[in-house]
Enzyme design. Structure first.
Site, PDB file in Angstrom:
ATOM      1  N   CYS A 127       0.918  -1.219  -0.200  1.00 26.88           N
ATOM      2  CA  CYS A 127      -0.087  -0.331   0.147  1.00 26.88           C
ATOM      3  C   CYS A 127       1.213   1.200   0.208  1.00 26.88           C
ATOM      4  O   CYS A 127       0.529   2.222  -1.191  1.00 26.88           O
ATOM      5  CB  CYS A 127      -0.950  -0.516   1.112  1.00 26.88           C
ATOM      6  SG  CYS A 127      -0.633  -0.693   2.685  1.00 26.88           S
ATOM      7  N   HIS A 241      -2.709   5.989   4.440  1.00 25.58           N
ATOM      8  CA  HIS A 241      -1.408   6.633   4.668  1.00 25.58           C
ATOM      9  C   HIS A 241      -1.298   8.071   4.286  1.00 25.58           C
ATOM     10  O   HIS A 241      -1.133   8.626   2.899  1.00 25.58           O
ATOM     11  CB  HIS A 241      -0.620   5.513   4.312  1.00 25.58           C
ATOM     12  CG  HIS A 241      -0.893   4.212   4.508  1.00 25.58           C
ATOM     13  ND1 HIS A 241      -1.651   4.069   5.597  1.00 25.58           N
ATOM     14  CD2 HIS A 241      -0.203   2.891   3.919  1.00 25.58           C
ATOM     15  CE1 HIS A 241      -1.874   2.158   6.340  1.00 25.58           C
ATOM     16  NE2 HIS A 241      -0.577   1.981   4.491  1.00 25.58           N
TER      17      HIS A 241
HETATM   18  P1  NAP Z   1      -7.630  -7.617   7.853  1.00 22.66           P
HETATM   19  O1  NAP Z   1      -9.095  -7.465   8.531  1.00 22.66           O
HETATM   20  O2  NAP Z   1      -7.702  -8.873   8.788  1.00 22.66           O
HETATM   21  O3  NAP Z   1      -9.275  -8.957   7.055  1.00 22.66           O
HETATM   22  C1  NAP Z   1      -8.255 -10.099   7.008  1.00 22.66           C
HETATM   23  C2  NAP Z   1      -9.359 -11.793   6.135  1.00 22.66           C
HETATM   24  O4  NAP Z   1      -8.859 -12.981   6.217  1.00 22.66           O
HETATM   25  C3  NAP Z   1     -10.844 -11.665   6.629  1.00 22.66           C
HETATM   26  O5  NAP Z   1     -11.920 -11.349   5.961  1.00 22.66           O
HETATM   27  C4  NAP Z   1     -10.435 -12.960   7.795  1.00 22.66           C
HETATM   28  O6  NAP Z   1     -11.301 -13.759   7.544  1.00 22.66           O
HETATM   29  C5  NAP Z   1      -9.757 -13.683   6.181  1.00 22.66           C
HETATM   30  N1  NAP Z   1      -8.993 -15.074   6.943  1.00 22.66           N
HETATM   31  C6  NAP Z   1      -7.960 -15.166   8.050  1.00 22.66           C
HETATM   32  N2  NAP Z   1      -7.953 -16.317   7.278  1.00 22.66           N
HETATM   33  C7  NAP Z   1      -8.598 -17.486   6.907  1.00 22.66           C
HETATM   34  C8  NAP Z   1      -8.654 -18.137   6.236  1.00 22.66           C
HETATM   35  N3  NAP Z   1      -7.510 -19.419   7.315  1.00 22.66           N
HETATM   36  N4  NAP Z   1      -8.900 -18.522   5.389  1.00 22.66           N
HETATM   37  C9  NAP Z   1     -10.377 -17.956   4.216  1.00 22.66           C
HETATM   38  N5  NAP Z   1      -9.833 -16.691   4.714  1.00 22.66           N
HETATM   39  C10 NAP Z   1      -9.048 -16.010   6.355  1.00 22.66           C
HETATM   40  O7  NAP Z   1      -6.830  -7.621   7.065  1.00 22.66           O
HETATM   41  P2  NAP Z   1      -7.071  -7.132   5.922  1.00 22.66           P
HETATM   42  O8  NAP Z   1      -6.775  -6.098   6.110  1.00 22.66           O
HETATM   43  O9  NAP Z   1      -7.777  -6.603   4.966  1.00 22.66           O
HETATM   44  O10 NAP Z   1      -5.156  -7.175   4.608  1.00 22.66           O
HETATM   45  C11 NAP Z   1      -6.078  -8.633   4.154  1.00 22.66           C
HETATM   46  C12 NAP Z   1      -4.655  -8.466   2.766  1.00 22.66           C
HETATM   47  O11 NAP Z   1      -4.443  -7.578   2.231  1.00 22.66           O
HETATM   48  C13 NAP Z   1      -3.317  -8.877   3.901  1.00 22.66           C
HETATM   49  O12 NAP Z   1      -2.505  -9.209   2.878  1.00 22.66           O
HETATM   50  C14 NAP Z   1      -2.509  -8.011   3.699  1.00 22.66           C
HETATM   51  O13 NAP Z   1      -1.178  -7.828   3.883  1.00 22.66           O
HETATM   52  C15 NAP Z   1      -3.192  -6.996   2.497  1.00 22.66           C
HETATM   53  N6  NAP Z   1      -3.429  -5.617   2.645  1.00 22.66           N
HETATM   54  C16 NAP Z   1      -4.081  -4.777   3.747  1.00 22.66           C
HETATM   55  C17 NAP Z   1      -3.727  -3.476   3.016  1.00 22.66           C
HETATM   56  C18 NAP Z   1      -4.541  -2.509   4.379  1.00 22.66           C
HETATM   57  O14 NAP Z   1      -4.704  -1.198   4.258  1.00 22.66           O
HETATM   58  N7  NAP Z   1      -5.392  -3.186   5.409  1.00 22.66           N
HETATM   59  C19 NAP Z   1      -3.409  -2.519   2.349  1.00 22.66           C
HETATM   60  C20 NAP Z   1      -2.566  -3.007   1.209  1.00 22.66           C
HETATM   61  C21 NAP Z   1      -2.630  -4.711   1.609  1.00 22.66           C
HETATM   62  P3  NAP Z   1     -12.279 -14.630   9.082  1.00 22.66           P
HETATM   63  O15 NAP Z   1     -13.322 -13.112   9.359  1.00 22.66           O
HETATM   64  O16 NAP Z   1     -13.165 -15.545   8.726  1.00 22.66           O
HETATM   65  O17 NAP Z   1     -11.462 -14.452   9.721  1.00 22.66           O
END
Ligand code: NAP
Length: 333
Positions: A127, A241
């Site tokens: 990001c 950010h």
């Molecule tokens: P998050 O809010 O913590 O959400 C994580 C998601 O992954 C939830 O839907 C969770 O589902 C799912 N998950 C976890 N374990 C799983 C499993 N075993 N099987 C299937 N689904 C599973 O995280 P996020 O911020 O959205 O980030 C997601 C990805 O995007 C990461 O790789 C992160 O590095 C990347 N990213 C995030 C951002 C940001 O600003 N947040 C920016 C760029 C990239 P449950 O609800 O069922 O646990």
């Protein structure tokens, strides 16, 4: 087009759902996947509620496109299975970003790489890298850049839904003078504080997040010479950010040319560079598609330098929007 989202209940997954709806993305069906924790819950999409299914390898058949947004471990395990089943994967994690034959795409910058590289897996960049490069690329087109010094101020939602919950909890406890107990996400209390470390510290003492900015910028710009040195900092901001950028160019770049280039670059709308005191803040860019630039100034301390400030919603342009834009680009070629 049959579309899936892995990690649908997460900060990025929910934003992808919102964007598919807002942008009237052309799809015939949408399937949502999560872990055991969210399986069975439902999310509204186009006047219907879609029930989240638990992710299993056997479910990844007969899709045209799946957005992966559930962390590196899940992407490494399941994305190759989907790709083998002839499905395009757009991956938000860091799992494949630096792999040689996997394109790492910001559509406004190197969308053209999608025409040359027919890989089934496409990586969405980090990001902070996306938001920084949105401001850097129009200036880079005016002159090669020798060195970038970047300092980021990264919101807690960069660590997902739990990051936002932890800021709220730490803040309430701080204000009511209660002990916070053990944090789940951040190494220190984030309320009324800043944490100058994002990700693990690597061998050269830079953090993983700092090295992503270096490595991914080089790959996206196809420039192995450009030097990027970063300090990435978590701040008690809920969303968006901010990055302070200091750019050293090979040739002279005037402020007028820089302003014109920034104003003409797609995805950098609403910039007010007429007033040198203008400064967009994270709140200004939250829930917006565009990245906002301000504090543009000539660096008086070096020969060919410019400093500037950029803010962008990292859940939107830094993740979900960029991923949906990649999908839209693919639908057109
Ligand atoms: P998050 O809010 O913590 O959400 C994580 C998601 O992954 C939830 O839907 C969770 O589902 C799912 N998950 C976890 N374990 C799983 C499993 N075993 N099987 C299937 N689904 C599973 O995280 P996020 O911020 O959205 O980030 C997601 C990805 O995007 C990461 O790789 C992160 O590095 C990347 N990213 C995030 C951002 C940001 O600003 N947040 C920016 C760029 C990239 P449950 O609800 O069922 O646990």
């Amino acid at each position: 087009m049959k579309v899936g989202i892995v990690g649908a209940s997460g900060a990025v997954g929910l934003e992808i759902i919102k964007l598919l709806q807002e942008r009237k993305f052309n799809l015939s069906s949408l399937t949502l996947f999560g872990s055991k924790r969210s399986a069975g819950k439902s999310i509204k999409f186009r006047n219907k509620r879609i029930v989240i299914k638990q992710l299993k390898s056997s479910s990844l058949k007969e899709f045209d496109l799946i957005f992966f947004s559930a962390g590196s471990k899940i992407s490494k395990q399941y994305a190759p299975i989907a790709a083998k089943n002839n499905c395009i994967v757009i991956d938000n994690s860091s799992a494949f970003r630096m792999k040689k034959n996997i394109p790492l795409i910001v559509p406004e910058i190197n969308g053209g790489d999608l025409q040359r590289n027919k890989s089934k897996i496409i990586a969405n960049p980090n990001c902070t890298t996306i938001i920084s490069l949105m401001a850097i690329k129009p200036l880079y087109d005016l002159s090669p850049i020798k060195r970038i010094i970047a300092t980021s101020f990264q919101s807690v939602s960069g660590a997902g839904n739990l990051g936002m919950e932890e800021l709220e909890k730490n803040t309430k406890n701080f204000l009511s003078k209660k002990e916070t107990g053990k944090n789940r996400v951040f190494e220190r209390n984030i309320a009324f504080n800043v944490i100058p470390k994002i990700g693990e510290i690597t061998k050269n003492l830079y953090s993983e997040e700092e090295m992503k900015l270096h490595n991914e910028s080089r790959k996206i710009l196809s420039d192995k010479k450009i030097k990027v040195t970063a300090t990435t900092v978590r701040v008690p901001v809920l969303r968006s950010h901010s990055i302070s950028l200091n750019l050293e160019f090979k040739n002279k770049v005037t402020l007028n040319k820089a302003k014109k280039a920034l104003n003409n670059f797609p995805g950098l709308k609403n910039i007010d560079l007429g007033d040198q005191a203008s400064f967009p803040t994270p709140i200004d860019s939250s829930n917006k598609d565009e990245c906002l630039v301000g504090r543009l100034r000539t660096d008086y301390s070096i020969k060919n330098g410019i400093s500037l400030w950029v803010v962008g919603d990292q859940i939107r342009k830094g993740a979900a929007l960029n991923a949906v834009q990649i999908a839209e680009y693919l639908q057109k070629i």
